[in-house]
Each structure stands twice: as C-alpha cells, then as structure tokens.
Design a protein around this motif. Structure first.
Motif: not given
Length: 348
Positions: A127-156
């Motif tokens: 979770i939260d990193a990219e690792v290569s391998g045929p039996n590996i899943a890298s679960l990553v999140f567009a945290a910048e998008q969620g944080s954009y919403l946090a910024g909108v709320i904070a500034a408001s």
C-alpha cells in the motif's frame, strides 16, 4: 535432593508453553481446523490504533473477515527494524500459508520483491508504493486529488487567509499531499498563505509517530495566524489536533483536517475530535478488501492499481456536521477533477 530435577521440569514446562504460544500466533495462517482463506497483514510503524493509515488497512481486513469469512494473521513493523527484520515478518506470513500477504506502507518497499520471488504462488500487495513483480499488487492512491478537496475546504473555512500543513516524512508521497492541498486552497483564495513543516527527512521513520513535535510545529503556525491546519503524518497528526484544541478550537475559529481514516470517528482520537473539521480519505479499507476479494475469488488483482476520485479511492469525510457549509465547494471541485476539467499535479 529433587531440586535439580524440579528445575529441569520447570524449564521443560516453560519451553512447552512458549511452543504453544508460537503455534497459536501462527494459527491465524496455518489453522488446521478450517479451510478458510488465510490473510496476512504487515502493518507500518505504529500498528493498529494509530487512528489513521494502519487503522484504515485494518478496517478492510475486518470487512473481509465479516463478509468473506477469512482468517487473519498480523505483524507490525518496529521503529528499529532493519530490512532483514521486515523480510522476516513478510516471510513468516507467507511461509505459513497466508495468501495474500499485504504490506502496509513504504517501509516494506525495498524488501517485498525479494520475498515475493521466494513465494511465487502467493499474492503480495503493498500500500502506497509501487513494486514490480508477477505476483505483486501495488495499491496507490491519488492523494493529491483528495488533498485538493482538503485545500478547498481549508481555504473556505479560513478567516485569516493563513493555513498550515504538517507532513510526516519529507518524501514525494507526502509532498503530493502538500501540492494538492496548495492547489485546492489557491483555487479559492489565490493570495492564501500556507505554512508547512515536516516531522522528519526521507528515511526517518520516526516522523510518523512524533505527536509532540507536530504539536510544537502547529503551535508555531498558530502564532503566525494560521487558523486551519492539515496533517498528513500518521500518528503524529495527534499533535496538531492537541495544539488546536489547546488554542481554543472551533470556538476560536480554529480547525484541523486529518488524513487517511475519518479521524473524527476514531475512538483513539475522541478527546480531540471536536477540532477535526474533516479528513482527507484514502480508502485504504476499500483497496484492501478489493484485493482480498480478488485473491479469494481466484482472480488476483495485480500490477499498479490506482485509486483516485473516479474510482472512489480518495475523498473527504462528512461525519462532523460542521463540514456542511463547505460541501458544495468541495463536491464541485471533485466533479471537475473527475471530468478532467481540473488536473491536480503531485508537485507545485
């Protein structure tokens, strides 16, 4: 005359008890009384109870227990762990039949591929990193998008035109939080001032669990006029919440924004919940559940899996009723990100 023999028997009994305990600990993966799937979870430093990242992963595990009938085994990274220690933790889970084995956080990024290679029939995830391998899943999140919403709320919500950001380790992952936050805030107020502080340099794993340091950093921001703060620092977030509560919290127009889990609802943060306006949600729980479900169904989710706004992988919490005045602006921003009208970058 029987004392040496008694001491021998005592030592033998203690050894027997230790073996029993070890067997029970591993039973989460190797239980021989059931054929339920066995899931291994290796937590980041701080483990369960951090009210943030680890707890979000645990929530996905609990859902899998309830809905899929899986068994679980859990280990937690320690601040003093070496790569060898982390490898041993992952290897212990895999060697005892857990599938998938899920590593929470970047601590495991340098060791996961080697362990996954040793167990080609086991699905591994990080979770939260990219690792290569045929039996590996890298679960990553567009945290910048969620944080954009946090910024909108904070500034408001800000009356002073000054907001703050507390990051954990100063690495690209957390810099993306800061970047999205700034972009969202400036979309509301182009002249907004953002004060930032990190709890540790790259490689300093203590950054995720130093609430006292985060409290001091937040107090310094408050002294400069910051009235809304956003914390992306794991268990260190508590320090921001404590500082804002001590300074008067909502009664003084001061708010905090949490991360990962809905921190307003976390039992471990009940004493400071009133200052948590919202949290930027990284739906780690959903990602963990989806990963487990895919393995249990026989079609493992592999490769890079990005959870963004379109995939409902990030968002913001609405548990605190105080968020209501800011939902319209945040939802409008989310819709524009999903359609591509707004492109949020991971760097300023």
């Amino acid at each position: 005359m029987f004392k040496p023999q008694l001491r021998y028997l005592e030592q033998a009994f203690i050894t027997f008890l230790l073996l029993v305990v070890a067997t029970l600990l591993l039973a989460g993966c190797t239980g021989d009384t059931t054929s339920n799937p066995k899931i291994g979870m290796a937590y980041a430093i701080g483990g369960k109870g951090d009210g943030s990242f680890n707890d979000a992963a645990y929530a996905g595990l609990v859902k899998a227990q309830q809905e899929l009938g899986v068994e679980i085994a859990e280990v937690t990274a320690d601040r003093a762990d070496t790569d060898t220690d982390l490898q041993k933790r992952l290897r212990l889970l895999a060697a005892n039949g857990c599938n998938p084995v899920i590593a929470v956080g970047i601590s495991y990024v340098t060791v996961l591929a080697d362990v996954a290679q040793e167990f080609p029939a086991t699905t591994f995830a990080i979770i939260d990193a990219e690792v290569s391998g045929p039996n590996i899943a890298s679960l990553v999140f567009a945290a910048e998008q969620g944080s954009y919403l946090a910024g909108v709320i904070a500034a408001s919500a800000s009356k002073s035109g000054k907001i703050g950001f507390i990051g954990g380790m100063e690495i690209p992952l957390i810099k993306a939080f800061e970047a999205g936050y700034g972009q969202g805030a400036r979309s509301v107020n182009a002249a907004i001032v953002i004060e930032s502080a990190y709890m540790g340099a790259a490689g300093d794993s203590s950054a995720w669990n130093v609430p006292d340091k985060a409290r001091s950093a937040t107090e310094a921001m408050l002294a400069k006029g910051v009235d809304v703060g956003y914390a992306a620092a794991g268990a260190s977030n508590l320090g921001m919440f404590q500082a804002i509560k001590s300074a008067g919290g909502p009664e003084k127009g001061l708010w905090a924004i949490g991360t990962d889990s809905d921190q307003y609802t976390m039992p471990t943060l009940a004493a400071v919940k009133e200052v948590i306006l919202t949290s930027m949600l990284k739906r780690v729980d959903s990602a963990v559940f989806d990963l487990i479900k895919s393995v249990v169904s026989g079609t493992p989710m592999l490769g890079i899996q990005t959870f963004d706004l379109k995939r409902n992988g990030v968002g913001y919490a609405v548990s605190n009723p105080a968020i209501m005045p800011y939902k319209t602006a945040a939802n409008a921003a989310a819709a524009r990100i999903i359609t591509g009208e707004i492109v949020v970058t991971t760097q300023e």
